[in-house]
Design an enzyme around this catalytic site. Structure first.
Site, PDB file in Angstrom:
ATOM      1  N   ILE A 179      -6.417   9.464  -0.776  1.00  0.00           N
ATOM      2  CA  ILE A 179      -6.575   9.220   0.656  1.00  0.00           C
ATOM      3  C   ILE A 179      -5.732   8.011   1.011  1.00  0.00           C
ATOM      4  CG2 ILE A 179      -8.580   7.736   0.413  1.00  0.00           C
ATOM      5  CD1 ILE A 179      -7.784  10.157   3.327  1.00  0.00           C
ATOM      6  N   HIS A 215       0.824  -1.203   0.000  1.00  0.00           N
ATOM      7  CA  HIS A 215       0.000   0.000   0.000  1.00  0.00           C
ATOM      8  C   HIS A 215       0.866   1.264   0.000  1.00  0.00           C
ATOM      9  CE1 HIS A 215      -2.988   2.829   2.221  1.00  0.00           C
ATOM     10  NE2 HIS A 215      -3.047   3.006   0.923  1.00  0.00           N
ATOM     11  N   ASN A 252      -6.650  -0.430  -0.912  1.00  0.00           N
ATOM     12  CA  ASN A 252      -6.899   0.612   0.095  1.00  0.00           C
ATOM     13  C   ASN A 252      -8.309   0.559   0.658  1.00  0.00           C
ATOM     14  OD1 ASN A 252      -6.174   3.289   1.480  1.00  0.00           O
ATOM     15  ND2 ASN A 252      -8.045   3.805   0.366  1.00  0.00           N
ATOM     16  N   HIS A 300      -4.349   1.040  -6.363  1.00  0.00           N
ATOM     17  CA  HIS A 300      -4.560   1.657  -5.057  1.00  0.00           C
ATOM     18  C   HIS A 300      -5.960   1.356  -4.539  1.00  0.00           C
ATOM     19  CE1 HIS A 300      -5.609   4.991  -2.242  1.00  0.00           C
ATOM     20  NE2 HIS A 300      -4.454   4.624  -1.740  1.00  0.00           N
ATOM     21  N   HIS A 332       1.561   4.871  -2.871  1.00  0.00           N
ATOM     22  CA  HIS A 332       1.793   6.246  -2.415  1.00  0.00           C
ATOM     23  C   HIS A 332       3.217   6.728  -2.695  1.00  0.00           C
ATOM     24  CE1 HIS A 332      -1.879   7.172   0.035  1.00  0.00           C
ATOM     25  NE2 HIS A 332      -2.013   5.852  -0.048  1.00  0.00           N
TER      26      HIS A 332
END
Length: 921
Positions: free
Chosen positions: A921, A579, A775, A771, A584
């Site tokens: 987010i 993740h 997520n 993602h 990110h």
């Protein structure tokens, strides 16, 4: 008799101030018609029409003032005066949502200054060269006059600026905006009316800083994409200047208004000045490689010159101004909600539970989190909530007088509260859970470690052929491998180097794990053998234990603890490697390089732009409060203070760009084989692999869009290699953004359109589908602690341990005592729920927004996006049908939640579905 006059309101006081200021400012003009103290451009701006019927100016101007304006030679009909084209620019500005009366007065004043033509200067630049200046032809005017406010958007205002453009001006290609106000404003777009081709759009969506902060003007290009070699002559210098302004000089500390993109290592996670225990190593270099993050330029800490000093909450970490959450998003969801959770809710939870930070005593204690809630201390809850929005959020998050915190029932137990206990559910989540990207085909036996045997002992696994074959219903290991029936979840090599350090942390006990699965005749996975390893010691050189399900009560309860340890490892690798790192952290260098090397008029910039939204801001928030030393991840996950070092180890041993493409990753893990007859060129070994089967549909749609787009943009065979911005972009991603891996041989070349299509498809997939898949299931799967504990606090008891007798007497209590404490569980649930929530203004993959046509002026490209949107609509229908197909047992069955993480659309909230365009987010 005296009469008492009512006291003027603040707004009435402003009107008086405005009236006197207008008279004083206008009366300051001399007899020669010049305005004293004004530059030539300001005089020109002031000479823009005030009384013409085309601009409904709402400021009151007296007859005397009109005489003065006539003295300044204001011309009623510029067309007659200059013999040119009468052109109007409409400037759309989004105002802040202010509530304080003082801020409203200030806003009114700024609006007045803009309206009378002294706040914003706009220059219109032609695509054609002016032979005198050897740059683009230009005309300028001050923005002045208010247009009617759009009734459905109270926070959007429009102003006008009028130009008289020479007949030979050519096509406008850029505008230059200068902000004479004392503070910034948010420019949405500029629309130019009056040219024969119709309205010309200049999309902005950017903050325009005050010239007090930066005297330079902002360059806004029209919505026409150009490759560098196709840049109109009048815009070439501006294109180069705009890129140079974004790069900065690599020096100094960045200010909040800056729009500078540059690189720095991860050297801001620790707090060495607050003690050795909060110091963290720099993530960069050969030993601890890592992608680069955005440079802030903060000075080094006092005690460690290699570590950057930190800015603690509530002060923000610098990101380029346009990367901040927009105010609408802040007020509707992300910044406000995350801040409320991290800064207010979690301290309240800690204050309530810390004095008795104990284990769950029974499963009903866990159920109370959803049924009864957690009664928080009133005084702790209310302390420090000064922000009205955060207070409002806390009222929504809590009930019964802001004191009772209740969680939604997670999807994993909503239909079947006992599903997590079953082996088939444990296996199903490796294919359809929140972390479906680590399971691999077992290709060789015996299983061997790649770690140094001198330090970590024998490389051979303790899992024997006999142990496996006991679970294969008469099939041999060789036959099972040949028929591709054995799969493995292997966290041995990445975790074992950290286990000793992790187990020395208070309240942490972990193993390096290997789990073997058998894909049986009913086409479902079943875990058959699990190996748990500790580092070898002189007394235990082979510190490896192997477990199977067993057939008695003791074995069953031991097996539950063993699976919990595997789930804890899976949760840590998921959060820190798959993740945080692979989406990110790895996206941030792509975003930085895109801004630094690709002009905003570059077609590839326009393609990537929606997939970069908010990522740098959420990453900055994470470095401040989630992945930092002493942050939530360290507090609630097994690796503790070694969390980001583990993430670095994952980058070092596992990450390579060419394997981040979904088909390549599936082939690398042995979960698919190459098959040219299939849409993505791969055939899945396990057809009922929801993440992969749905993911390939989304990947295929992205790939089709990107290939068509690239084919349309780059028509010449050598146009990719001759694109200087594109080549600089890719070189910078490799050599600066991923500096520690710059010399790896696996980096794709960028010579052909196929090369470019592959690179872009991978980036867009990572930002969107990948993602989303790993997520938005965090709370649906992790919100029930026994299903997915983020840490374990005890090792498996041995028969000669004192704890073994306690285990035999109360196996349930022993199991629960291994899980996170009530405080740890409640804190991580709060964060997981926040990170799994879609905001109300989310932009989803494939959505055609009304402003999209303003972003790029090309009907063929708009058709490509419309086709892409239609394709994603078809995918949604396909996935919905799959979730109702009883033959697909990993996504349909009694109590099984449907697999919806790769359904493109979603509403707001914790929905367990929806693919946003970007990592927001």
């Amino acid at each position: 008799m005296f009469t008492t006059q009512p006291r003027p309101t603040p707004l009435r006081q402003l009107e008086v101030l405005i009236s006197s200021t207008v008279r004083r400012d206008i009366a300051g003009s001399g007899k020669d018609g010049k305005l004293r103290g004004r530059s030539r451009t300001q005089v020109a701006g002031f000479r823009s029409r005030v009384t013409g019927n085309r601009v409904p100016v709402r400021a009151v101007i007296s007859k005397e003032d009109n005489k003065i304006l006539e003295g300044a030679k204001v011309v009623e009909n510029p067309k007659e005066f200059n013999g040119g084209i009468d052109v109007r620019a409409v400037i759309k500005i989004r105002k802040k949502m202010k509530e304080k009366i003082s801020e409203r007065i200030e806003d009114q004043w700024e609006s007045f200054v803009t309206g009378i033509g002294q706040g914003i200067l706009i220059q219109l630049i032609s695509e054609d060269i002016d032979p005198v200046t050897n740059s683009g032809k230009s005309v300028e005017s001050y923005v002045r006059g208010w247009l009617p406010r759009p009734s459905n958007h109270s926070y959007i205002v429009e102003y006008a600026a009028d130009f008289v453009v020479p007949y030979d001006f050519g096509h406008p290609g850029a505008t230059l905006i200068t902000n004479f106000h004392g503070k910034e404003f948010y420019l949405m777009e500029i629309v130019i009316h009056g040219f024969s081709e119709g309205p010309i759009f200049f999309p902005a969506n950017t903050w325009i800083h005050s010239r007090n902060d930066n005297p330079g003007s902002r360059i806004i290009f029209r919505n026409q994409a150009h490759l560098p070699s196709q840049t109109p002559a009048g815009l070439r210098d501006l294109r180069r200047e705009d890129l140079l302004s974004i790069r900065g000089n690599g020096k100094g500390e960045r200010k909040p208004h800056d729009r500078i993109y540059d690189y720095a290592p991860y050297n801001d996670l620790g707090k060495p000045d607050k003690g050795e225990d909060l110091a963290r190593p720099v993530l960069a270099g050969e030993e601890r490689p890592y992608p680069r993050r955005c440079r802030t330029g903060r000075p080094p800490s006092r005690t460690d010159p290699l570590s950057e000093s930190r800015i603690e909450k509530p002060h923000p970490v610098y990101v380029p101004r346009d990367e901040n959450f927009e105010e609408i998003k802040q007020n509707t969801f992300a910044a406000g909600r995350l801040k409320a959770v991290l800064h207010n809710l979690i301290p309240s939870i800690a204050a309530t539970l810390s004095s008795s930070d104990i284990s769950f005593n029974c499963f009903s204690d866990i159920d109370k989190l959803y049924n009864d809630g957690v009664l928080l201390k009133d005084e702790e809850q209310k302390e420090g909530i000064g922000n009205q929005f955060i207070a409002n959020f806390m009222k929504q998050a809590l009930t019964v007088g802001e004191r009772l915190l209740k969680y939604e029932i997670p999807a994993i137990i909503r239909r079947d509260r006992f599903s997590w206990l079953r082996d088939n559910e444990f296996a199903r989540q490796t294919l359809a859970g929140v972390n479906p990207v680590n399971i691999e085909l077992l290709k060789e036996f015996p299983i061997l470690s790649k770690l140094d045997p001198a330090e970590y002992g024998s490389p051979e696994s303790a899992i024997t052929k006999q142990l496996i074959e006991a679970e294969l219903n008469g099939m041999s290991v060789e036959e099972a491998i040949e028929k591709k029936r054995l799969f493995v979840l292997d966290y041995h090599d990445i975790l074992l180097p950290f286990i000793e350090k992790m187990n020395n942390l208070p309240g942490r006990k972990a193993y390096a794990s290997r789990t073997i699965f058998f894909y049986n005749q009913s086409n479902t996975l079943r875990p058959i053998v699990i190996e748990l390893s500790l580092p070898p010691t002189p007394s235990s050189p082979k510190n490896k234990r192997v477990f199977a399900h067993g057939h008695d009560a003791t074995s069953h309860w031991i097996w539950k603890q063993v699976k919990a340890h595997v789930c804890s490892n899976d949760a840590g690798i998921h959060q820190l490697v798959n993740h945080w790192l692979r989406t990110h952290a790895c996206m941030e260098p792509y975003i930085i390089a895109t801004h630094r090397q690709l002009s905003s008029m570059h077609p590839i910039y326009k393609l990537l732009h929606p997939h970069m939204r908010y990522t740098m801001e959420i990453n900055a928030l994470a470095r401040q409060s989630l992945i930092n030393g002493g942050g939530i991840i360290e507090a609630c996950f097994s690796p503790g203070k070694y969390a980001m070092e583990l993430s670095s180890a994952g980058y070092k041993s596992m990450w390579r760009f060419d394997m981040e493409a979904l088909p390549a990753d599936l082939i690398r893990r042995g979960m698919a084989v190459e098959d040219s007859s299939m849409p993505c060129g791969v055939k899945l070994l396990i057809e009922d692999y929801p993440y992969a089967s749905d993911g390939l549909l989304v990947w295929s749609a992205i790939e089709e869009l990107v290939r068509s787009y690239v084919e349309y943009i780059y028509s010449d065979p050598d146009s990719v290699t001759s694109d200087v911005e594109l080549q600089a972009w890719w070189n910078e991603i490799k050599n600066k953004g991923h500096y520690d891996k710059r010399n790896e041989p696996w980096w794709p070349k960028l010579n052909t359109k196929d090369d470019l299509s592959g690179i872009l498809t991978t980036m867009i997939w990572i930002a969107s589908g990948q993602h989303a898949a790993i997520n938005f299931g965090q709370y649906p799967f992790g919100g029930y602690v026994p299903n997915r504990p983020t840490l374990m606090r005890k090792l498996i008891p041995r028969e000669d341990d004192i704890a073994y007798e306690k285990f035999l007497l109360n196996p349930q209590l022993t199991f629960l005592s291994c899980l996170p404490t009530q405080l740890q569980a409640t804190k991580v649930m709060a964060v997981q729920e926040t990170l799994s929530t879609h905001s109300a203004d989310e932009e989803y993959l494939g959505q055609v927004h009304h402003l999209q046509s303003h972003w790029i002026n090309d009907h063929e490209i708009l058709k490509l996006f419309e086709k892409f949107a239609a394709k994603l609509g078809e995918i949604e229908e396909t996935v919905t049908k799959r979730n109702k197909d009883y033959r697909l047992r990993n996504r349909c069955g009694a109590g099984i939640p449907p697999y919806e993480l790769l359904l493109p659309s979603s509403g707001p909230g914790v929905t367990g579905r929806g693919i946003p365009n970007s990592i927001s987010i």
